[in-house]
Write a protein that holds these residues in place. Structure first.
Motif, short mmCIF file in Angstrom:
data_model
loop_
_atom_site.label_atom_id
_atom_site.label_comp_id
_atom_site.label_asym_id
_atom_site.label_seq_id
_atom_site.Cartn_x
_atom_site.Cartn_y
_atom_site.Cartn_z
N GLY A 156 0.81 -1.21 0.00
CA GLY A 156 0.00 0.00 0.00
C GLY A 156 0.84 1.26 0.00
O GLY A 156 0.55 2.22 -0.72
N LEU A 157 1.91 1.27 0.79
CA LEU A 157 2.80 2.43 0.82
C LEU A 157 3.52 2.62 -0.50
O LEU A 157 3.72 3.76 -0.95
N THR A 158 3.90 1.52 -1.13
CA THR A 158 4.57 1.62 -2.43
C THR A 158 3.65 2.24 -3.48
O THR A 158 4.03 3.19 -4.17
N PHE A 159 2.44 1.71 -3.59
CA PHE A 159 1.51 2.25 -4.56
C PHE A 159 1.05 3.66 -4.18
O PHE A 159 0.83 4.50 -5.05
N GLY A 160 0.91 3.93 -2.89
CA GLY A 160 0.57 5.29 -2.45
C GLY A 160 1.67 6.28 -2.81
O GLY A 160 1.39 7.40 -3.23
N GLY A 161 2.92 5.85 -2.65
CA GLY A 161 4.05 6.71 -3.05
C GLY A 161 4.06 6.97 -4.54
O GLY A 161 4.33 8.09 -4.98
N LEU A 162 3.76 5.93 -5.33
CA LEU A 162 3.69 6.13 -6.78
C LEU A 162 2.60 7.14 -7.14
O LEU A 162 2.79 8.01 -7.99
#
Length: 192
Positions: A156-162
C-alpha cells in the motif's frame, strides 16, 4: 440541510470520484484520475497476491517449527549450578536428568533471575536448554497475521508513493497551464 436519498449520495460519490462529464475538468485531471484508478486496481491485485504468498510462507514455517519443537523439546526440572551477569542477560548453567537417566549439563542466556541452587522448569532438546516453551499454534497464527499486515502495508505504501509522484507531476502541469492561461489573459487589453 436536507438528507438526500441513497441514490443522491451515490451520485455525489460518483461525481466526487470523477465519473462525470464535467466540462471544467482538464486533460491532466482526467489523466490523474485514470492513473490513480489503475494504481488502485494494481495495488489491490499485487497486495492480494503478496499477502497470500507471505501468509503461506510464514504459516508453513511456523507449523513446521511447532511440529519440530513438539517432537524434540521435553520439559525438565533443572538445578542452577552457576549464574553470571552479562551485557546480553544472565548466563545460567543448569544440570538435570534426562529420560534415559543420564545427567546433563547445559547453559543458556536469559533475562529472568536465576540464583545458584534454584530449581527451574526448562525445555531441553538437541540444541540445548531454554526457558521458552515450544512454539504454540496461537503464536504461528499471530505471526502470520502480523507479517501479512506488514506485507499489505508495504504494498500500500509503495503504490501510495507512486500515486503521490503522479499527483505531484499533475499538480505541476496544472500550475504551468494555469500560469500560461493567466499570462494569455494579461496580453489582452481591457478598456479604451
Amino acid at each position: 440541510m436536507g438528507t438526500g436519498g441513497i441514490g443522491e449520495r451515490l451520485n455525489r460519490l460518483r461525481r466526487c470520484c470523477g465519473f462525470d462529464r464535467n466540462e471544467l475538468r482538464r486533460d491532466v485531471d482526467r489523466a490523474q484520475w485514470l492513473i490513480g484508478l489503475l494504481l488502485l486496481a494494481g495495488c489491490a491485485v499485487v497486495a492480494s497476491l503478496v499477502s497470500v504468498r507471505v501468509a503461506q510462507d510464514v504459516y508453513g514455517a511456523g507449523v513446521r517449527t511447532e511440529h519440530r519443537e513438539a517432537a524434540t523439546l521435553r520439559k525438565v526440572e533443572a538445578t542452577v549450578t552457576a549464574a553470571k551477569e552479562e551485557v546480553s542477560g544472565r548466563q545460567v548453567t543448569v544440570t538435570w536428568t534426562d529420560a534415559t537417566g543420564a545427567r546433563r549439563t547445559a547453559g543458556y542466556v536469559t533475562w529472568r533471575g536465576a540464583a545458584v541452587g534454584a530449581r527451574l522448569h526448562l525445555w531441553a532438546g538437541p540444541e540445548g536448554v531454554r526457558d521458552e516453551p515450544p512454539r504454540t499454534h496461537a503464536r504461528t497464527v499471530s505471526d502470520t497475521a502480523a507479517y501479512e499486515l506488514g506485507a499489505l502495508a508495504a504494498v500500500g505504501l509503495t503504490f501510495g508513493g507512486l500515486y503521490m509522484l503522479v499527483r505531484r507531476r499533475c499538480d505541476r502541469l496544472r500550475d504551468e497551464r494555469w500560469d500560461a492561461a493567466w499570462a494569455g489573459l494579461d496580453r489582452h487589453s481591457i478598456g479604451p
